[in-house]
Design a protein around this motif. Structure first.
Motif, PDB file in Angstrom:
ATOM      1  N   LEU A 126       0.992  -1.194   0.116  1.00 58.40           N
ATOM      2  CA  LEU A 126       0.181   0.239   0.089  1.00 58.40           C
ATOM      3  C   LEU A 126       0.888   1.646   0.056  1.00 58.40           C
ATOM      4  CD1 LEU A 126      -2.852   1.153   0.264  1.00 58.40           C
ATOM      5  CD2 LEU A 126      -2.567   1.017   2.400  1.00 58.40           C
ATOM      6  N   ILE A 144       2.010   1.940  -3.151  1.00 53.03           N
ATOM      7  CA  ILE A 144       1.037   1.957  -4.612  1.00 53.03           C
ATOM      8  C   ILE A 144      -0.138   3.076  -4.320  1.00 53.03           C
ATOM      9  CG2 ILE A 144      -1.081   1.461  -5.105  1.00 53.03           C
ATOM     10  CD1 ILE A 144       0.106  -1.895  -4.685  1.00 53.03           C
ATOM     11  N   HIS A 145       0.403   4.158  -3.007  1.00 52.64           N
ATOM     12  CA  HIS A 145      -0.471   4.732  -2.999  1.00 52.64           C
ATOM     13  C   HIS A 145       0.114   6.218  -3.774  1.00 52.64           C
ATOM     14  CE1 HIS A 145       1.749   6.779  -0.253  1.00 52.64           C
ATOM     15  NE2 HIS A 145       1.566   7.574  -0.445  1.00 52.64           N
ATOM     16  N   VAL A 179      -0.817   6.269  -7.544  1.00 49.48           N
ATOM     17  CA  VAL A 179      -1.915   6.114  -8.654  1.00 49.48           C
ATOM     18  C   VAL A 179      -2.573   7.318  -8.058  1.00 49.48           C
ATOM     19  CG1 VAL A 179      -3.987   5.140  -7.624  1.00 49.48           C
ATOM     20  CG2 VAL A 179      -2.501   3.696  -7.875  1.00 49.48           C
ATOM     21  N   ILE A 196      -9.671   6.374  -4.485  1.00 48.91           N
ATOM     22  CA  ILE A 196      -8.277   6.033  -4.819  1.00 48.91           C
ATOM     23  C   ILE A 196      -8.002   5.645  -3.878  1.00 48.91           C
ATOM     24  CG2 ILE A 196      -5.733   7.313  -4.734  1.00 48.91           C
ATOM     25  CD1 ILE A 196      -7.229   9.684  -5.992  1.00 48.91           C
ATOM     26  N   CYS A 223      -6.198   1.808  -4.380  1.00 49.04           N
ATOM     27  CA  CYS A 223      -4.959   1.428  -3.613  1.00 49.04           C
ATOM     28  C   CYS A 223      -4.815   0.554  -3.197  1.00 49.04           C
ATOM     29  CB  CYS A 223      -4.436   2.793  -3.328  1.00 49.04           C
ATOM     30  SG  CYS A 223      -4.098   4.023  -4.256  1.00 49.04           S
ATOM     31  N   ALA A 237      -2.972  -3.231  -3.479  1.00 50.35           N
ATOM     32  CA  ALA A 237      -1.878  -3.427  -2.536  1.00 50.35           C
ATOM     33  C   ALA A 237      -2.311  -5.614  -2.071  1.00 50.35           C
ATOM     34  CB  ALA A 237      -2.507  -2.653  -0.724  1.00 50.35           C
TER      35      ALA A 237
END
Length: 377
Positions: A3, A6-7, A10, A31, A35, A39
């Motif tokens: 997470l 990725i956040h 994105v 979002i 995410c 994740a």
């Protein structure tokens, strides 16, 4: 951990694709949800299987190969993106004369010949104001005390100049260096600068920030004048505030009068307007034509507190306000160039487009002064 990784990409991808400065409550919630799902998938399909993968650990060579592949997987796209961005910046710069005329668009008879969809320059990144280069430090042997040497620069070297200009002040004279360089080139001048950000060429008690540091800088102004022995000194004549005021302190007047009494020609620059918002950022968020992105300022009016002093022999005032804020209104974009980088500094790109007009105004002011200062050589 997935997470965490990725956040950010994105979120940035969403903002770029939607051309927005930030995510709102609904898009932000969406979002976060996306995410979380990604994740979980990355953890189950990538991270956990890799943790259980024993093949790379059977030899150092295999482990090294995996590390190289992982590094390449990151380095190749990052490098490719950087190269593409640099190429794009070069293409924009190469077409700037045609696509980004800046202040030239204000000249009578101007007709835009550039691409209809050309990008506005510079790209606003949110980074602190990037000041123009001041060149090399003043060479040893100029007679300047070591305490003040850090602020002295031989900005336009010239072994046999027709005149020597000394520029004294803070970032609001620093921002004009690209135009000063053109002025010096046109007249075969040498330019020395003695500049420190936030410091007013006034009295120590009149400083608005960095009081102790500015007091040390001010202590060096007279010795630098003695060492450089300039024919002309360019200073910030007045100071604007974001409260719609124009200041001309007793200390500023005292400094200017003192230079003139020593037989030195003085050019006082009327300050540019400053605001309580960032015009370029406003334009990026709402559009360059949005009413909330334009403003006016008292410093754009015809009356300046510097004007009475500018009537003295060897003192003249130069006002560029009408070329920064045409018709008394400061728009964030002129000639497809952002005028302001932040709330009070002009962009280097816009100053470069102003340079020929700046040089003309300084030359005209010096000729009109009647002191016989050599210009146009």
């Amino acid at each position: 951990y997935a997470l965490y990784l990725i956040h950010w990409p994105v979120l940035i991808t969403y903002l770029v694709l939607r051309d927005r400065p930030m995510a709102g409550p609904r898009s932000g919630a969406a979002i976060v949800l996306v995410c979380l799902v990604l994740a979980v998938l990355v953890t189950r399909l990538v991270e956990d299987p890799l943790k259980r993968w024993a093949w790379p650990e059977r030899s150092r060579l295999r482990l090294a190969a995996v590390i190289v592949v992982c590094l390449a997987a990151v380095a190749v796209p990052v490098t490719a993106a950087r190269v593409a961005e640099e190429r794009r910046a070069l293409e924009i710069s190469a077409a700037a004369d045609r696509n980004n005329p800046g202040a030239a668009a204000l000249l009578p008879g101007f007709r835009y010949q550039g691409d209809p969809d050309a990008e506005t320059i510079p790209v606003i990144t949110g980074e602190p104001y990037a000041k123009p280069s001041l060149g090399e430090p003043c060479p040893p042997g100029t007679g300047i005390d070591e305490r003040f040497q850090q602020w002295c620069f031989d900005t336009v070297p010239n072994p046999e100049p027709s005149a020597t200009m000394l520029v004294i002040g803070n970032s609001h004279v620093h921002q004009w260096i690209p135009a000063v360089e053109l002025l010096a080139e046109r007249n075969d001048w040498r330019v020395v600068t003695y500049i420190r950000g936030n410091c007013l060429y006034a009295l120590p008690e009149e400083q608005v920030a960095d009081h102790e540091a500015c007091a040390r800088w001010l202590e060096g102004t007279d010795p630098v004048v003695e060492a450089v022995d300039p024919d002309l000194v360019l200073v910030q004549g007045t100071r604007s505030t974001d409260e719609d005021q124009e200041q001309f302190t007793p200390g500023m007047e005292q400094r200017i009068r003192g230079l003139a009494e020593r037989g030195i020609q003085v050019v006082g620059l009327r300050d540019n307007a400053r605001f309580d918002f960032v015009p370029a950022r406003c334009a990026a968020d709402h559009g360059a034509d949005a009413a909330e992105c334009t403003a006016s300022h008292v410093i754009l009016g015809p009356d300046s507190p510097l004007a009475p002093v500018a009537e003295l022999p060897r003192v003249t005032m130069v006002d560029m306000g009408d070329l920064i804020c045409p018709d008394g209104t400061c728009a964030p974009v002129v000639g497809n160039v952002f005028t302001y980088w932040d709330n009070n500094h002009l962009t280097v790109e816009y100053v470069r487009t102003l340079a020929p007009l700046f040089a003309e105004r300084v030359e005209e002011a010096l000729l009109a002064d009647g002191a016989g200062f050599p210009v146009g050589s």
